[in-house]
Write an enzyme that holds these catalytic residues in place. Sequence first.
Site, PDB file in Angstrom:
ATOM      1  N   TYR A 196      70.212  37.815   0.732  1.00  0.00           N
ATOM      2  CA  TYR A 196      71.137  37.138  -0.016  1.00  0.00           C
ATOM      3  C   TYR A 196      72.318  36.485   1.041  1.00  0.00           C
ATOM      4  CZ  TYR A 196      74.934  35.752  -3.171  1.00  0.00           C
ATOM      5  OH  TYR A 196      75.724  34.875  -3.826  1.00  0.00           O
ATOM      6  N   GLU A 214      75.580  28.895  -1.281  1.00  0.00           N
ATOM      7  CA  GLU A 214      75.028  29.961  -1.699  1.00  0.00           C
ATOM      8  C   GLU A 214      73.577  30.030  -1.385  1.00  0.00           C
ATOM      9  OE1 GLU A 214      74.826  33.099  -5.637  1.00  0.00           O
ATOM     10  OE2 GLU A 214      75.031  30.951  -5.905  1.00  0.00           O
TER      11      GLU A 214
END
Length: 422
Positions: free
Chosen positions: A144, A232
């Site tokens: 992530y 993101e």
Amino acid sequence: MVRGSLGKLFSQSLSLAGKWQQQQLRRLNVHEYQGAELMSKYGVNVPKGVAVSSVDEVKQALKNVFPNEKELVVKSQILAGGRGLGTFKSGLKGGVHIVKAEEVENIAGKMLGQILVTKQTGPQGKIVSKVYLCEKLSLVNEMYFAITLDRSSAGPLIIACRKGGTSIEDLAEKFPDMIVKVPIDVFKGITDEDAAKVVDGLAPKVADRNASIEQVKKLYELFCKSDCTLLEINPIAETSDNQLVAADAKLNFDDNAAFRQKEIFALRDSSQEDPREVAAAKADLNYIGLDGEIGCMVNGAGLAMATMDIIKLHGGTPANFLDVGGNASEGQVVEAFKILTADDKVKAILVNIFGGIMKCDVIASGIVNAANQVSLKVPVVVRLEGTNVDQGKRILKESGLALITAEDLDDAAEKAVKASAS
């Protein structure tokens, strides 16, 4: 996967929306395929893909872009999270499918032009005008990565986690030590040391460390030069050929930078936005749509928030936030009324004006003109105070409109709630 996955993660650093009602923020959001194209321009590794809007385009893409692929990923393109677990109103389950090449045309055809409902769209869902066809990557590790703006450090903050692809919120709650946060000095920019800390947080297993550091620096360059408020990537992944790839990304851009990011802001897809907000933006009104039954027209953001609060206090629910500002024209007031009355859920309208710069007679004239242009089918409660209040009240009285007047805000809210219930 990535759209909206930050949610509750480190609320002291981030304030990203988890519920669909909260998504309506004044920042540009672009589709996944548009974000991938932008990242590619900055040298970021992304999967090979192409966006299509018809079955004929799907056929051409299979022939020209993916002639030798045995499997492809078919992704519905909407500006909301939870696509993979969403359901089309047609009955098709899932907005993301991995299928054999010969099945791509069929599944894409079932997505295009259909309404996809996810946990973030609300029950009305969003229309799928494009699907994104991507190569199926052989991933060996999923992580992530995100860059956002952090109030506490007054600059960009990079967040990394060695696990990704699924709920980052749950992971942060259960294993907070896995989350690495690296604040970046906005004046110095990202250093090799900063990028190395991020890579250490990602803990890649097969990707080259130096190449990974360069990818992080390119992502930061994209964030700054494109005036992003959020970048993101979930997952940022390692492939079987030892590449670090942005497999799925979400990008938001600062609306205040529209004047210098014309190419990016030309990507805006207004069909994915609340039509009430689109109309309000064209009229230069500060409007955010909600789900209540009492339409609000107020001058000043603080007074607008207080009006919404007192409506709730009296048992009602506001249908919107609408600040007409301190120098709204009569035409803007008319447009505001058109937006409020076009909302089928609105059962009453509350106009709350405290005239300072904004003059009560201008508001009153706008209300009268709006009533003449729009068929008012719901009761309207009006509370006016301040500059030119006597002229404003006289205009309303002489108009012959069946308006409900109020002496103060408490009285106005109480009458609006009562009117909406009748």
